[in-house]
Scaffold this active site. Structure first.
Site, PDB file in Angstrom:
ATOM      1  N   LYS A 130       0.830  -1.307   0.064  1.00  0.00           N
ATOM      2  CA  LYS A 130      -0.026  -0.059  -0.139  1.00  0.00           C
ATOM      3  C   LYS A 130       0.934   1.280  -0.068  1.00  0.00           C
ATOM      4  O   LYS A 130       1.996   1.265   0.294  1.00  0.00           O
ATOM      5  CB  LYS A 130      -0.883  -0.177   1.253  1.00  0.00           C
ATOM      6  CG  LYS A 130      -2.019  -1.159   1.219  1.00  0.00           C
ATOM      7  CD  LYS A 130      -2.804  -1.376   2.443  1.00  0.00           C
ATOM      8  CE  LYS A 130      -3.757  -2.271   2.280  1.00  0.00           C
ATOM      9  NZ  LYS A 130      -4.670  -2.332   3.650  1.00  0.00           N
ATOM     10  N   TYR A 151     -12.277  -2.387  -3.256  1.00  0.00           N
ATOM     11  CA  TYR A 151     -12.876  -2.676  -2.050  1.00  0.00           C
ATOM     12  C   TYR A 151     -14.308  -2.523  -2.000  1.00  0.00           C
ATOM     13  O   TYR A 151     -14.907  -2.124  -1.095  1.00  0.00           O
ATOM     14  CB  TYR A 151     -12.277  -1.428  -1.182  1.00  0.00           C
ATOM     15  CG  TYR A 151     -10.715  -1.752  -0.642  1.00  0.00           C
ATOM     16  CD1 TYR A 151     -10.585  -2.717   0.146  1.00  0.00           C
ATOM     17  CD2 TYR A 151      -9.739  -0.819  -0.935  1.00  0.00           C
ATOM     18  CE1 TYR A 151      -9.379  -3.305   0.634  1.00  0.00           C
ATOM     19  CE2 TYR A 151      -8.415  -1.221  -0.369  1.00  0.00           C
ATOM     20  CZ  TYR A 151      -8.337  -2.202   0.247  1.00  0.00           C
ATOM     21  OH  TYR A 151      -6.889  -2.418   0.899  1.00  0.00           O
ATOM     22  N   HIS A 155      -1.856  -5.510   1.180  1.00  0.00           N
ATOM     23  CA  HIS A 155      -3.033  -6.060   1.160  1.00  0.00           C
ATOM     24  C   HIS A 155      -2.773  -7.647   0.760  1.00  0.00           C
ATOM     25  O   HIS A 155      -1.819  -7.818  -0.188  1.00  0.00           O
ATOM     26  CB  HIS A 155      -3.601  -5.342  -0.183  1.00  0.00           C
ATOM     27  CG  HIS A 155      -4.806  -6.080  -0.672  1.00  0.00           C
ATOM     28  ND1 HIS A 155      -6.290  -6.389   0.045  1.00  0.00           N
ATOM     29  CD2 HIS A 155      -4.860  -7.182  -1.510  1.00  0.00           C
ATOM     30  CE1 HIS A 155      -6.913  -7.170  -0.480  1.00  0.00           C
ATOM     31  NE2 HIS A 155      -6.376  -7.515  -1.559  1.00  0.00           N
ATOM     32  N   ASN A 206      -2.120  -0.206   7.307  1.00  0.00           N
ATOM     33  CA  ASN A 206      -1.351  -1.587   7.623  1.00  0.00           C
ATOM     34  C   ASN A 206      -0.397  -2.030   6.448  1.00  0.00           C
ATOM     35  O   ASN A 206      -0.162  -3.306   6.430  1.00  0.00           O
ATOM     36  CB  ASN A 206      -2.646  -2.453   8.000  1.00  0.00           C
ATOM     37  CG  ASN A 206      -3.541  -2.745   7.076  1.00  0.00           C
ATOM     38  OD1 ASN A 206      -3.402  -2.038   5.939  1.00  0.00           O
ATOM     39  ND2 ASN A 206      -4.667  -3.341   7.432  1.00  0.00           N
ATOM     40  N   GLU A 229      -9.325 -10.004  -8.048  1.00  0.00           N
ATOM     41  CA  GLU A 229      -8.568  -9.059  -7.735  1.00  0.00           C
ATOM     42  C   GLU A 229      -7.375  -8.914  -8.951  1.00  0.00           C
ATOM     43  O   GLU A 229      -6.858  -7.936  -9.379  1.00  0.00           O
ATOM     44  CB  GLU A 229      -7.710  -9.099  -6.357  1.00  0.00           C
ATOM     45  CG  GLU A 229      -8.892  -8.522  -5.361  1.00  0.00           C
ATOM     46  CD  GLU A 229      -8.552  -8.945  -4.034  1.00  0.00           C
ATOM     47  OE1 GLU A 229      -7.326  -9.299  -3.789  1.00  0.00           O
ATOM     48  OE2 GLU A 229      -9.198  -8.555  -2.802  1.00  0.00           O
TER      49      GLU A 229
HETATM   50  P1  DAT Z   1      -7.931  -6.963   4.888  1.00  0.00           P
HETATM   51  O1  DAT Z   1      -6.877  -6.039   4.478  1.00  0.00           O
HETATM   52  O2  DAT Z   1      -7.084  -7.743   6.283  1.00  0.00           O
HETATM   53  O3  DAT Z   1      -8.352  -8.061   4.107  1.00  0.00           O
HETATM   54  P2  DAT Z   1     -10.562  -5.961   5.115  1.00  0.00           P
HETATM   55  O4  DAT Z   1     -10.700  -6.417   3.729  1.00  0.00           O
HETATM   56  O5  DAT Z   1     -11.615  -6.319   5.969  1.00  0.00           O
HETATM   57  O6  DAT Z   1      -9.017  -6.377   5.778  1.00  0.00           O
HETATM   58  O7  DAT Z   1     -10.584  -4.385   4.940  1.00  0.00           O
HETATM   59  C1  DAT Z   1      -9.485  -3.710   4.074  1.00  0.00           C
HETATM   60  C2  DAT Z   1      -8.809  -2.818   4.719  1.00  0.00           C
HETATM   61  O8  DAT Z   1      -9.702  -1.759   5.246  1.00  0.00           O
HETATM   62  C3  DAT Z   1      -8.011  -2.824   5.833  1.00  0.00           C
HETATM   63  O9  DAT Z   1      -6.904  -3.571   5.507  1.00  0.00           O
HETATM   64  C4  DAT Z   1      -7.738  -1.657   6.513  1.00  0.00           C
HETATM   65  C5  DAT Z   1      -9.061  -0.968   6.480  1.00  0.00           C
HETATM   66  N1  DAT Z   1     -10.128  -1.324   7.549  1.00  0.00           N
HETATM   67  C6  DAT Z   1     -10.761  -2.514   7.846  1.00  0.00           C
HETATM   68  N2  DAT Z   1     -11.203  -2.467   9.003  1.00  0.00           N
HETATM   69  C7  DAT Z   1     -11.048  -1.283   9.326  1.00  0.00           C
HETATM   70  C8  DAT Z   1     -11.519  -0.285  10.601  1.00  0.00           C
HETATM   71  N3  DAT Z   1     -12.238  -1.003  11.595  1.00  0.00           N
HETATM   72  N4  DAT Z   1     -11.062   0.744  10.775  1.00  0.00           N
HETATM   73  C9  DAT Z   1     -10.240   1.488   9.700  1.00  0.00           C
HETATM   74  N5  DAT Z   1      -9.841   0.793   8.656  1.00  0.00           N
HETATM   75  C10 DAT Z   1     -10.589  -0.565   8.437  1.00  0.00           C
HETATM   76 MG    MG Z   2      -9.612  -7.807   2.575  1.00  0.00          MG
END
Ligand code: DAT
Ligand code: MG
Length: 151
Positions: A11, A51, A117, A114, A128
């Site tokens: 990212k 997303y 991805h 974080n 994707e």
């Molecule tokens: P991942 O990236 O582990 O697959 P995800 O698909 O649920 O997680 O979410 C995509 C991204 O969105 C994640 O990397 C960071 C952001 N995100 C997820 N939950 C969040 C939250 N509660 N607050 C802020 N950002 C969040």
């Molecule tokens: Mg995800």
């Protein structure tokens, strides 16, 4: 030969913090095979598609803004069980819940920063990879070292 593929992305914060090589290294040294890689500054529309499952979440606008704030490094990695193993290498979504030894557990603190991805299922990996590499495709090539990685 294992042909499962996953979409892994460094990212914008991972790029800015100089962690591209570190993230690539972890997949490479594990034994997975890099079959596509490019740097891209993704558009808001492209990121909203990536997303789309999270549309409606309170953090969605901030997530898109962050992901659009600079270039990302988009990759496809291939190997046995690579989708699940890729998630293990990344760590938990929230870095504070990520174990040391994982990428997020070693290099990140906030969930909204974080650094990487990884696809969460074989089906989402396919979607994707099509979204990010549909026009370019992936590269198919053999590696002599596979005989030393797979029995
Ligand atoms: P991942 O990236 O582990 O697959 P995800 O698909 O649920 O997680 O979410 C995509 C991204 O969105 C994640 O990397 C960071 C952001 N995100 C997820 N939950 C969040 C939250 N509660 N607050 C802020 N950002 C969040
Ligand atoms: Mg995800």
């Amino acid at each position: 030969m294992a042909t499962e593929q996953t979409y892994i992305m460094v990212k914008p914060d991972g790029v800015q913090r100089g962690l591209v090589g570190e993230i690539i290294k972890r997949f490479e040294t594990r034994g997975f095979q890099l079959v596509a890689l490019k740097m891209v500054h993704a558009s808001v529309e492209h990121l909203e598609e990536h997303y789309k499952d999270l549309k409606g979440k309170g953090f969605f606008p901030g997530l898109i803004k962050y992901m659009n704030s600079g270039p990302v490094v988009a990759m496809v990695w291939q190997g046995k069980d690579v989708v699940k193993q890729g998630r293990v290498l990344l760590g938990a979504t929230n870095p504070l819940a990520s174990a040391p030894g994982t990428i997020r557990g070693d290099f990140a603190i906030d969930v909204g920063r974080n650094i990487c991805h990884g696809s969460d299922s074989v089906e989402s990996a396919k979607a994707e990879i099509a979204l990010w590499f549909g026009q370019d495709g992936t590269i198919s090539y053999s590696r002599a070292v596979d005989a030393w990685i797979y029995e």
